[in-house]
Design a protein around this motif. Structure first.
Motif, PDB file in Angstrom:
ATOM      1  N   ALA A   1       0.835  -1.207   0.000  1.00 53.45           N
ATOM      2  CA  ALA A   1       0.000   0.000   0.000  1.00 53.45           C
ATOM      3  C   ALA A   1       0.865   1.250   0.000  1.00 53.45           C
ATOM      4  O   ALA A   1       0.605   2.214  -0.712  1.00 53.45           O
ATOM      5  N   GLU A   2       1.928   1.204   0.812  1.00 51.99           N
ATOM      6  CA  GLU A   2       2.830   2.357   0.876  1.00 51.99           C
ATOM      7  C   GLU A   2       3.474   2.618  -0.463  1.00 51.99           C
ATOM      8  O   GLU A   2       3.539   3.745  -0.927  1.00 51.99           O
ATOM      9  N   SER A   3       3.965   1.524  -1.071  1.00 49.79           N
ATOM     10  CA  SER A   3       4.759   1.749  -2.275  1.00 49.79           C
ATOM     11  C   SER A   3       3.908   2.235  -3.437  1.00 49.79           C
ATOM     12  O   SER A   3       4.387   2.938  -4.313  1.00 49.79           O
ATOM     13  N   THR A   4       2.618   1.875  -3.460  1.00 42.81           N
ATOM     14  CA  THR A   4       1.803   2.359  -4.572  1.00 42.81           C
ATOM     15  C   THR A   4       0.903   3.497  -4.162  1.00 42.81           C
ATOM     16  O   THR A   4       0.079   3.955  -4.942  1.00 42.81           O
ATOM     17  N   SER A   5       1.031   3.950  -2.930  1.00 41.53           N
ATOM     18  CA  SER A   5       0.120   4.941  -2.323  1.00 41.53           C
ATOM     19  C   SER A   5      -1.331   4.654  -2.673  1.00 41.53           C
ATOM     20  O   SER A   5      -2.084   5.527  -3.099  1.00 41.53           O
ATOM     21  N   SER A   6      -1.715   3.378  -2.504  1.00 48.69           N
ATOM     22  CA  SER A   6      -3.127   3.029  -2.700  1.00 48.69           C
ATOM     23  C   SER A   6      -3.899   3.473  -1.479  1.00 48.69           C
ATOM     24  O   SER A   6      -3.353   3.569  -0.386  1.00 48.69           O
ATOM     25  N   ARG A   7      -5.169   3.707  -1.673  1.00 47.15           N
ATOM     26  CA  ARG A   7      -5.988   4.158  -0.559  1.00 47.15           C
ATOM     27  C   ARG A   7      -6.502   2.936   0.188  1.00 47.15           C
ATOM     28  O   ARG A   7      -7.454   2.292  -0.246  1.00 47.15           O
ATOM     29  N   THR A   8      -5.819   2.614   1.279  1.00 52.38           N
ATOM     30  CA  THR A   8      -6.232   1.436   2.031  1.00 52.38           C
ATOM     31  C   THR A   8      -6.585   1.816   3.449  1.00 52.38           C
ATOM     32  O   THR A   8      -6.166   2.848   3.950  1.00 52.38           O
ATOM     33  N   LEU A   9      -7.342   0.943   4.081  1.00 46.87           N
ATOM     34  CA  LEU A   9      -7.713   1.175   5.467  1.00 46.87           C
ATOM     35  C   LEU A   9      -7.342  -0.090   6.232  1.00 46.87           C
ATOM     36  O   LEU A   9      -7.932  -1.140   6.006  1.00 46.87           O
ATOM     37  N   HIS A  10      -6.341   0.023   7.105  1.00 47.86           N
ATOM     38  CA  HIS A  10      -5.939  -1.159   7.862  1.00 47.86           C
ATOM     39  C   HIS A  10      -6.640  -1.112   9.196  1.00 47.86           C
ATOM     40  O   HIS A  10      -6.010  -0.953  10.237  1.00 47.86           O
ATOM     41  N   ASP A  11      -7.950  -1.259   9.147  1.00 49.85           N
ATOM     42  CA  ASP A  11      -8.721  -1.004  10.346  1.00 49.85           C
ATOM     43  C   ASP A  11      -8.902  -2.228  11.226  1.00 49.85           C
ATOM     44  O   ASP A  11      -9.076  -2.144  12.421  1.00 49.85           O
ATOM     45  N   HIS A  12      -8.855  -3.416  10.598  1.00 46.56           N
ATOM     46  CA  HIS A  12      -9.198  -4.615  11.342  1.00 46.56           C
ATOM     47  C   HIS A  12      -8.069  -4.997  12.282  1.00 46.56           C
ATOM     48  O   HIS A  12      -6.899  -4.710  12.002  1.00 46.56           O
ATOM     49  N   PHE A  13      -8.395  -5.658  13.396  1.00 46.15           N
ATOM     50  CA  PHE A  13      -7.362  -6.027  14.351  1.00 46.15           C
ATOM     51  C   PHE A  13      -6.428  -7.093  13.790  1.00 46.15           C
ATOM     52  O   PHE A  13      -5.276  -7.180  14.183  1.00 46.15           O
ATOM     53  N   ASP A  14      -6.935  -7.929  12.872  1.00 47.85           N
ATOM     54  CA  ASP A  14      -6.057  -8.860  12.159  1.00 47.85           C
ATOM     55  C   ASP A  14      -5.425  -8.084  11.030  1.00 47.85           C
ATOM     56  O   ASP A  14      -6.123  -7.631  10.124  1.00 47.85           O
ATOM     57  N   THR A  15      -4.103  -7.975  11.032  1.00 50.05           N
ATOM     58  CA  THR A  15      -3.496  -7.110  10.011  1.00 50.05           C
ATOM     59  C   THR A  15      -3.576  -7.694   8.614  1.00 50.05           C
ATOM     60  O   THR A  15      -3.295  -7.007   7.642  1.00 50.05           O
ATOM     61  N   SER A  16      -3.975  -8.964   8.508  1.00 50.01           N
ATOM     62  CA  SER A  16      -4.045  -9.522   7.159  1.00 50.01           C
ATOM     63  C   SER A  16      -5.367  -9.235   6.472  1.00 50.01           C
ATOM     64  O   SER A  16      -5.635  -9.766   5.397  1.00 50.01           O
ATOM     65  N   ILE A  17      -6.209  -8.404   7.073  1.00 47.23           N
ATOM     66  CA  ILE A  17      -7.496  -8.068   6.453  1.00 47.23           C
ATOM     67  C   ILE A  17      -7.540  -6.556   6.269  1.00 47.23           C
ATOM     68  O   ILE A  17      -7.411  -5.807   7.229  1.00 47.23           O
ATOM     69  N   ILE A  18      -7.670  -6.098   5.032  1.00 47.37           N
ATOM     70  CA  ILE A  18      -7.702  -4.652   4.807  1.00 47.37           C
ATOM     71  C   ILE A  18      -8.849  -4.287   3.884  1.00 47.37           C
ATOM     72  O   ILE A  18      -9.433  -5.129   3.220  1.00 47.37           O
ATOM     73  N   GLU A  19      -9.114  -2.988   3.846  1.00 50.61           N
ATOM     74  CA  GLU A  19     -10.122  -2.465   2.935  1.00 50.61           C
ATOM     75  C   GLU A  19      -9.396  -1.620   1.895  1.00 50.61           C
ATOM     76  O   GLU A  19      -8.478  -0.879   2.231  1.00 50.61           O
ATOM     77  N   LEU A  20      -9.786  -1.732   0.662  1.00 48.55           N
ATOM     78  CA  LEU A  20      -9.027  -1.095  -0.414  1.00 48.55           C
ATOM     79  C   LEU A  20     -10.006  -0.491  -1.400  1.00 48.55           C
ATOM     80  O   LEU A  20     -11.088  -1.008  -1.625  1.00 48.55           O
ATOM     81  N   LYS A  21      -9.624   0.615  -2.012  1.00 43.67           N
ATOM     82  CA  LYS A  21     -10.498   1.211  -3.026  1.00 43.67           C
ATOM     83  C   LYS A  21     -10.456   0.365  -4.291  1.00 43.67           C
ATOM     84  O   LYS A  21      -9.396  -0.093  -4.694  1.00 43.67           O
ATOM     85  N   MET A  22     -11.607   0.204  -4.913  1.00 45.57           N
ATOM     86  CA  MET A  22     -11.685  -0.669  -6.081  1.00 45.57           C
ATOM     87  C   MET A  22     -10.711  -0.277  -7.180  1.00 45.57           C
ATOM     88  O   MET A  22     -10.119  -1.122  -7.833  1.00 45.57           O
ATOM     89  N   GLU A  23     -10.537   1.022  -7.373  1.00 49.29           N
ATOM     90  CA  GLU A  23      -9.703   1.459  -8.496  1.00 49.29           C
ATOM     91  C   GLU A  23      -8.244   1.115  -8.276  1.00 49.29           C
ATOM     92  O   GLU A  23      -7.501   0.947  -9.229  1.00 49.29           O
ATOM     93  N   ASP A  24      -7.835   1.034  -6.991  1.00 49.46           N
ATOM     94  CA  ASP A  24      -6.424   0.798  -6.723  1.00 49.46           C
ATOM     95  C   ASP A  24      -6.076  -0.671  -6.713  1.00 49.46           C
ATOM     96  O   ASP A  24      -4.945  -1.051  -6.429  1.00 49.46           O
ATOM     97  N   ARG A  25      -7.077  -1.508  -7.022  1.00 51.28           N
ATOM     98  CA  ARG A  25      -6.871  -2.938  -6.865  1.00 51.28           C
ATOM     99  C   ARG A  25      -5.729  -3.446  -7.709  1.00 51.28           C
ATOM    100  O   ARG A  25      -4.864  -4.182  -7.243  1.00 51.28           O
ATOM    101  N   THR A  26      -5.688  -3.096  -8.979  1.00 48.97           N
ATOM    102  CA  THR A  26      -4.679  -3.669  -9.875  1.00 48.97           C
ATOM    103  C   THR A  26      -3.283  -3.259  -9.475  1.00 48.97           C
ATOM    104  O   THR A  26      -2.379  -4.097  -9.397  1.00 48.97           O
ATOM    105  N   LYS A  27      -3.088  -1.950  -9.192  1.00 45.59           N
ATOM    106  CA  LYS A  27      -1.705  -1.565  -8.880  1.00 45.59           C
ATOM    107  C   LYS A  27      -1.265  -2.149  -7.539  1.00 45.59           C
ATOM    108  O   LYS A  27      -0.096  -2.513  -7.358  1.00 45.59           O
ATOM    109  N   PHE A  28      -2.226  -2.305  -6.610  1.00 46.09           N
ATOM    110  CA  PHE A  28      -1.899  -2.922  -5.336  1.00 46.09           C
ATOM    111  C   PHE A  28      -1.428  -4.344  -5.553  1.00 46.09           C
ATOM    112  O   PHE A  28      -0.412  -4.781  -5.007  1.00 46.09           O
ATOM    113  N   LEU A  29      -2.162  -5.075  -6.378  1.00 45.47           N
ATOM    114  CA  LEU A  29      -1.795  -6.467  -6.645  1.00 45.47           C
ATOM    115  C   LEU A  29      -0.436  -6.560  -7.315  1.00 45.47           C
ATOM    116  O   LEU A  29       0.380  -7.414  -6.960  1.00 45.47           O
TER     117      LEU A  29
END
Lengths: 569, 196
Positions: free
Chosen positions: A533-561
């Motif tokens: 997320a940092e490297s692509t400056s995607s808009r993510t929300l690391h809100d969940h207590f399990d760090t392996s679950i995040i929320e991501l904007k649909m448009e940023d999906r490809t570059k995040f992947l």
């Protein structure tokens, strides 16, 4: 700091105070909360209970209550992030954290005053030692100034020699510092790389109740449900589960021993907990056997029930056991007694032939009144379905309350409602898995497998919630490993993405470690997601207590992947 | 027909069952009183006529009108009395400060009566239990425990309890509080008592 004596350092502390309980939204936390509430009722400790679903919620709840409370008890949240940094509390706020998330953040471990961790240290924590990570800054500065003043008072000739010596020492010191820093980074990276879970919070709180000799069968049952939740959602290893079951079994025999001593046996309405070596079929006693076999991940993956071949194998399996189809498709309670009699042994024998060696699992069941028998996993499924129900008008707070209620024995209709919801959820998971496998929706991206649930998928709303999505993900990976012929793909982890909020156009993304027999359930996706997320400056929300679950904007999906692929290759 | 208005106001009050207080039907009472006045005047004139001219055929009419008057009187007093009983119950339910929407439904005299009732109840409560007095509007049912668990049904904001600490009542939060502080809020529907 770690609490060693939970009674003296936690309970005696809070028993005369007012406490704020901040409880995370998972079943283990709910069970721990119930046990703690029961203890507080006994001792008339005034408390306020606030459900929290993520870090933002925790922050808001803390801000709202920090004026009024000094003592905060956090259940299943707060251990894996620097708590004081996140919440910025006053000097006199004290946090008692009972959390299963590991690794515990080092700042939380080494803070002596404000953060108290109710975690047993033999839990295999591997916390780096203090000197490896922290260093007092003053020593260094003192040395320097001392040397400089010495150097300054000497006459100029000698000064040059001293200066050279001093410069060398300084260079040496700087190199040592750089080395130390590099080593520190490495140690911290290793420590924080993998995320996993520790002993169930409900069991820790139950132990507190036991030490206070205020434990009751209800509390024991809740502790059992907390542990079973960790097993159902695949958070702990099999070894750990078996060890913890043995611990609970000792408590169960202790409680049951009291029944047998009495001359008059207990009334039928009293609660009886018993150890069961029961089938790994979800909700089978509240459903028909056939439905349960079709919708439990273990049997469904072993038979490959998404294919015609698999369906035929299932029919063979049932025929092999001599169970008539009509019986098997009926509600379990209406099956003939002759069929039900040795059902477990019969199924175990036949399963061995079909390659399912551990169809039976050690668990506990409860039995009160004539009609009410439940296995621990039944209650876990019901409560999880209630907690994440996606009915229109229900807020997460309402769902939390409903799930909390269904754990009490007096709210049986709520529990039955939860079981119905759980059945729908399991069927939805099964159908989604079948369709994903049949339409080859799982793609290998190199270092991991990837699956994206499109918006039009039926029941996709159910999968906007983390626990349901986790179950789907694990089931999907197991099914994929069975159905693919590519040997390399069998060892890959899986990332799944599903639409979370259609209006805000976000997706929920979660990753699970690869499927294996001896998996240690350690998940590295938390850090990976952060870095990507940092490297692509995607808009993510690391809100969940399990760090392996995040929320991501649909448009940023490809570059995040793409970033993830490069990161993990 | 006579006395119909009186029955109407009683029916209206009866329809709002269960202790609710509808608006004071000033209009209806006025009409009934006017009807009574008209009947009375007619009766007066007829009585004078009967006495002076000895027309005894007027007597049944006079008797009839008198019965109507008595009926109207009975209806009006029943109406007023029933309202007073309901207002009295409100003191026990809501405490000494009534919500404004209920106060709109009461006429000036009823408000006056309510204040007087409040004063007598307060004097009575002060006279019990030694120096401090005893609040008998608390604990209407014998309590089982000192503290009870309550769940907040709607956002109520801050709430202060005896030792000065403030609790934030937010929707879906649960609290374990002293029973006597919660009773008011439970009656108002802000909190719900949880029995586990």
């Amino acid at each position: 700091m770690f609490i060693t004596d939970i009674r003296k350092e936690f309970y005696d502390f809070v028993v005369n105070q007012r406490v704020a309980l901040l409880v995370s939204s998972d079943i283990d936390a709910l069970c721990a909360c119930k046990i703690l509430q029961a203890l507080f009722h006994c001792d008339q400790v005034q408390y306020t209970l606030v459900p929290v679903t993520g870090w933002q919620d925790l922050g808001t709840a803390f801000l709202e209550h920090k004026e009024q409370f000094r003592y905060f008890v956090l259940i299943n949240c707060g251990a894996n992030v620097d708590l004081l940094e996140t919440l910025q509390p006053e000097e006199d706020s004290i946090f008692f954290i009972c959390d299963t998330h590991r690794p515990v953040d080092v700042v939380n471990v080494y803070n002596d005053t404000q953060v108290k961790l109710m975690i047993k240290q033999d839990d295999d924590l591997g916390v780096p030692s203090y000197d490896d990570i922290f260093r007092d800054e003053e020593e260094e500065g003192g040395d320097d100034s001392g040397n400089e003043s010495d150097g300054g008072s000497e006459p100029s000739g000698k000064r040059r020699r001293y200066d050279e010596g001093e410069v060398e020492r300084r260079i040496e010191r700087q190199r040592a510092t750089r080395e130390w820093e590099a080593r520190r980074r490495e140690i911290l990276f290793d420590y924080e790389q993998y995320e996993y879970h520790g002993t169930s919070a409900a069991m820790v709180i139950f132990e507190l109740a036991w030490v206070l000799t205020k434990d009751t069968k209800d509390m024991l049952w809740w502790a059992i449900i907390g542990l079973t939740d960790q097993w159902v959602h695949d958070k702990i290893t099999h070894m750990k589960y078996v060890t913890d079951i043995a611990t609970l079994q000792r408590h169960v025999s202790r409680h049951n021993h009291r029944n047998e001593d009495e001359d008059n046996s207990l009334s039928i309405d009293c609660m009886r907990i018993s150890f069961e070596y029961d089938l790994r079929l979800a909700l089978y006693q509240h459903w028909s056997l056939f439905e349960s076999i079709c919708n439990s991940s273990y049997t469904s993956c072993n038979f490959k029930l998404w294919s015609m071949h698999g369906q035929k194998k299932l029919q063979e399996f049932l025929a092999d056991m001599g169970l008539p189809l009509k019986q098997v498709k009926q509600k379990f309670n209406s099956m003939d007694m002759s069929v039900k009699e040795n059902l477990r042994e019969v199924i175990e024998e036949s399963s061995n032939k079909y390659g399912m060696k551990d169809i039976r699992i050690q668990t506990f069941g409860v039995h009160f009144g004539f009609k009410n028998r439940f296995l621990a996993s039944d209650v876990v499924h019901a409560a999880a379905a209630l907690l994440e129900s996606t009915e229109k008008d229900e807020s997460p707070g309402d769902n939390f309350i409903k799930a909390l209620d269904c754990l009490s024995r007096s709210n049986l209709e709520r529990l039955h409602g939860g079981i119905d919801l759980a059945k729908k959820k399991l069927m939805a998971i099964q159908q989604t898995v079948a369709s994903c496998i049949c339409t080859n929706l799982i793609l290998s991206q190199g270092p991991f497998l990837y699956c994206y649930l499109l918006e039009g998928t039926p029941d996709v709303k159910l999968f906007s919630k983390p626990m349901a999505l986790t179950l789907l993900c694990k089931y999907l990976l197991k099914a994929f490993v069975r159905s693919t012929r590519n040997k390399r793909c069998k060892l890959l982890p899986l990332i799944i993405a599903a639409p979370m909020d259609v209006e805000k156009r976000t997706v929920i993304v979660l990753g699970i470690p690869p499927e294996s027999e001896t998996s240690d359930k350690k998940n590295f996706f938390g850090r990976a997601f952060e870095k990507a997320a940092e490297s692509t400056s995607s808009r993510t929300l690391h809100d969940h207590f399990d760090t392996s679950i995040i929320e991501l904007k649909m448009e940023d999906r490809t570059k995040f992947l793409d970033a993830l692929i490069t990161l993990l290759s | 027909m006579f006395c119909e208005k009186a029955i109407e106001i009683i029916r209206e009050l009866h329809r709002m069952g269960d202790g609710q207080l509808p608006a004071f039907n000033e209009d209806g009472i006025r009409q009934v009183l006017e009807e009574m006045k008209a009947l009375y005047e007619q009766n007066q004139s007829d009585v004078n006529e009967a006495k002076s001219e000895g027309k005894s055929e007027l007597i049944p009419t006079i008797k009839f009108r008198h019965c109507c008057l008595l009926r109207n009187q009975r209806c009006v007093t029943a109406y007023l009395y029933d309202r007073l009983l309901r207002i009295r119950a409100l003191r026990w339910e809501y405490g000494s400060v009534l919500p404004t929407n209920i106060r709109f439904h009461m006429c000036a005299e009823e408000l006056e009566w309510f204040n007087q009732y409040k004063k007598s109840l307060a004097t009575f409560m002060r006279s019990l239990g030694g120096e401090e007095g005893l609040d008998i509007t608390q604990d209407m049912k014998p309590p089982k425990s000192l503290y009870i668990e309550v769940r907040c049904l709607k956002d109520h904001g801050e709430f202060e309890i005896d030792d000065g600490t403030i609790i934030l009542l937010k929707k879906n939060s649960q609290h374990f509080l002293p029973r006597w502080k919660c009773e008011q809020l439970i009656r108002q529907g802000v909190l719900e008592h949880i029995m586990s």
